[in-house]
Design a protein around this motif. Structure first.
Motif, PDB file in Angstrom:
ATOM      1  N   UNK A  18       0.925  -1.214  -0.105  1.00 51.35           N
ATOM      2  CA  UNK A  18      -0.173  -0.082   0.056  1.00 51.35           C
ATOM      3  C   UNK A  18       0.865   1.246  -0.103  1.00 51.35           C
ATOM      4  N   UNK A  19       0.311   2.206  -0.651  1.00 53.40           N
ATOM      5  CA  UNK A  19       0.754   3.672  -0.651  1.00 53.40           C
ATOM      6  C   UNK A  19      -0.071   4.568   0.315  1.00 53.40           C
ATOM      7  N   UNK A  20       0.596   5.132   1.383  1.00 51.03           N
ATOM      8  CA  UNK A  20      -0.241   5.915   2.201  1.00 51.03           C
ATOM      9  C   UNK A  20      -0.269   7.512   1.670  1.00 51.03           C
ATOM     10  N   UNK A  21      -1.486   8.160   1.819  1.00 47.50           N
ATOM     11  CA  UNK A  21      -1.434   9.561   1.314  1.00 47.50           C
ATOM     12  C   UNK A  21      -2.236  10.401   2.513  1.00 47.50           C
TER      13      UNK A  21
ATOM     14  N   UNK B 138       7.678  10.834   0.907  1.00 45.86           N
ATOM     15  CA  UNK B 138       7.823  11.919   0.023  1.00 45.86           C
ATOM     16  C   UNK B 138       6.787  12.723   0.031  1.00 45.86           C
ATOM     17  N   UNK B 139       7.158  14.081  -0.409  1.00 48.94           N
ATOM     18  CA  UNK B 139       5.776  15.114  -0.514  1.00 48.94           C
ATOM     19  C   UNK B 139       5.361  14.808  -1.725  1.00 48.94           C
ATOM     20  N   UNK B 140       3.827  14.859  -1.715  1.00 51.13           N
ATOM     21  CA  UNK B 140       2.834  14.722  -2.826  1.00 51.13           C
ATOM     22  C   UNK B 140       2.676  16.148  -3.202  1.00 51.13           C
ATOM     23  N   UNK B 141       3.155  17.372  -2.718  1.00 53.94           N
ATOM     24  CA  UNK B 141       2.790  18.604  -3.129  1.00 53.94           C
ATOM     25  C   UNK B 141       1.769  19.425  -2.524  1.00 53.94           C
TER      26      UNK B 141
ATOM     27  N   UNK C 296      -1.681  20.240   1.913  1.00 55.37           N
ATOM     28  CA  UNK C 296      -0.443  19.981   1.752  1.00 55.37           C
ATOM     29  C   UNK C 296      -0.321  18.409   2.105  1.00 55.37           C
ATOM     30  N   UNK C 297       0.472  17.539   1.291  1.00 49.94           N
ATOM     31  CA  UNK C 297       0.168  16.374   1.142  1.00 49.94           C
ATOM     32  C   UNK C 297       1.427  15.295   1.542  1.00 49.94           C
ATOM     33  N   UNK C 298       1.448  14.455   1.988  1.00 51.72           N
ATOM     34  CA  UNK C 298       2.535  13.435   2.210  1.00 51.72           C
ATOM     35  C   UNK C 298       2.050  12.003   1.820  1.00 51.72           C
TER      36      UNK C 298
END
Length: 312
Positions: free
Chosen positions: A59-62, A259-262, A281-283
């Motif tokens: 999984x990729x968590x945002x 990492x930052x998602x912008x 802001x997202x991570x």
């Protein structure tokens, strides 16, 4: 008389010699034991391998948090909170694929039945994980009965491009040609992961002519070589002089990646039409760990070893 005495002496001497020879023939003979054969497992080797890999943490968590609300009023604060909620999600998936590569190492056989050594390998990975998670957050604002509707789409891609290890090995010879071993050490791999987010603010259901806000976009990515650890075990069979085949399992862990998602800037549609009404802001973060099962063949440069007859 003297001649007779001489003849008797010669006969006695001959009889003594023949008796001594007979006694010597009856004594057991002892031969020195032959020198032990040189260890067949000691020496350098090179080989090829192929198999499969699958991930444990796919999984990729945002996660998102508001950083701006136009005017700071209740309506835009709720819009910013709804935007952050819609841009927070878990993108599930499944990482698996084919691997193939080569290895080089050195073995040292000691106490007849034990083998220690070191091995380095590297494999390419034909595997990827691409998935999309869509979420919707709705905020109702007191503006002529309209509701600001936020629709969010999140696309995440995760990939392990290659993986290699540098490991120690310690094993026991179940038979002279069959080695059972455990192994562990350093693992390294090329990893890449990315997140893309799109968000729409749309209440066209209530006001068909009021769809004025453009879509908001944001993205982030990470790509690098990660270093971690690995452990496992296997079987290796010397099936022919200088040739062996093996099967092996390894667990690897290359650690966590964040990492930052912008920054996602959402515009107003009916409320604050055309203006940037809120921003979040997202991570994103994920973990690269998993399993490897593979088979391989090795050529051993142990020229001094005797011919091997494979037996079980």
């Amino acid at each position: 008389m003297k001649k007779l005495h001489s003849r008797k002496m010669v006969a006695v001497f001959a009889l003594a010699l023949s008796s001594g020879a007979a006694m010597a023939a009856d004594l057991p003979h002892y031969k020195a034991p032959p020198p032990p054969p040189p260890p067949m497992w000691t020496g350098f080797y090179v080989g090829l391998n192929a198999g499969g890999t699958w991930g444990n943490s796919n999984a990729v968590w945002t996660t998102s948090a508001p950083i701006f609300a136009l005017g700071g009023g209740a309506a835009t604060t709720l819009l910013a909170a709804s935007s952050a909620l819609g841009a927070s999600a878990v993108s599930p998936g499944k990482t698996s694929g084919f691997i193939g590569g080569g290895q080089i190492g050195y073995n040292w056989q000691f106490y007849n039945s034990f083998v220690a050594g070191v091995e380095a390998d590297i494999q390419g990975v034909a595997a990827s994980n691409s998935n999309t998670t869509a979420g919707t957050a709705v905020g109702a604002f007191p503006f002529i009965g309209a509701a600001e509707v936020l629709v969010t789409g999140i696309a995440a891609s995760k990939r392990l491009d290659y993986i290699g290890t540098v490991r120690g090995r310690l094993g026991w010879l179940f038979t002279p040609t069959l080695l059972v071993y455990g192994t562990g050490g350093l693992a390294y791999g090329g990893v890449s992961v990315s997140t893309g987010i799109t968000q729409f603010n749309n209440d066209c259901a209530q006001f068909p002519g009021a769809c004025l806000a453009p879509a908001a976009f944001s993205s982030g990515a990470f790509s690098d070589t990660r270093v971690g650890w690995t452990a496992g075990g296997g079987l290796e069979w010397m099936f022919w002089p200088n040739w062996s085949a093996k099967v092996e399992y390894l667990y690897y862990d290359l650690g966590n990646v964040s990492y930052s998602a912008g920054v996602l800037a959402t515009g107003g549609d009916t409320l604050f039409a055309g203006a940037i009404a809120a921003a979040v802001v997202m991570q994103s973060h994920t973990r690269f760990n998993g399993n490897i099962v593979r088979a391989g063949v090795n050529y051993h440069f142990n020229w001094g070893a005797p011919p091997v007859v494979a037996k079980f």
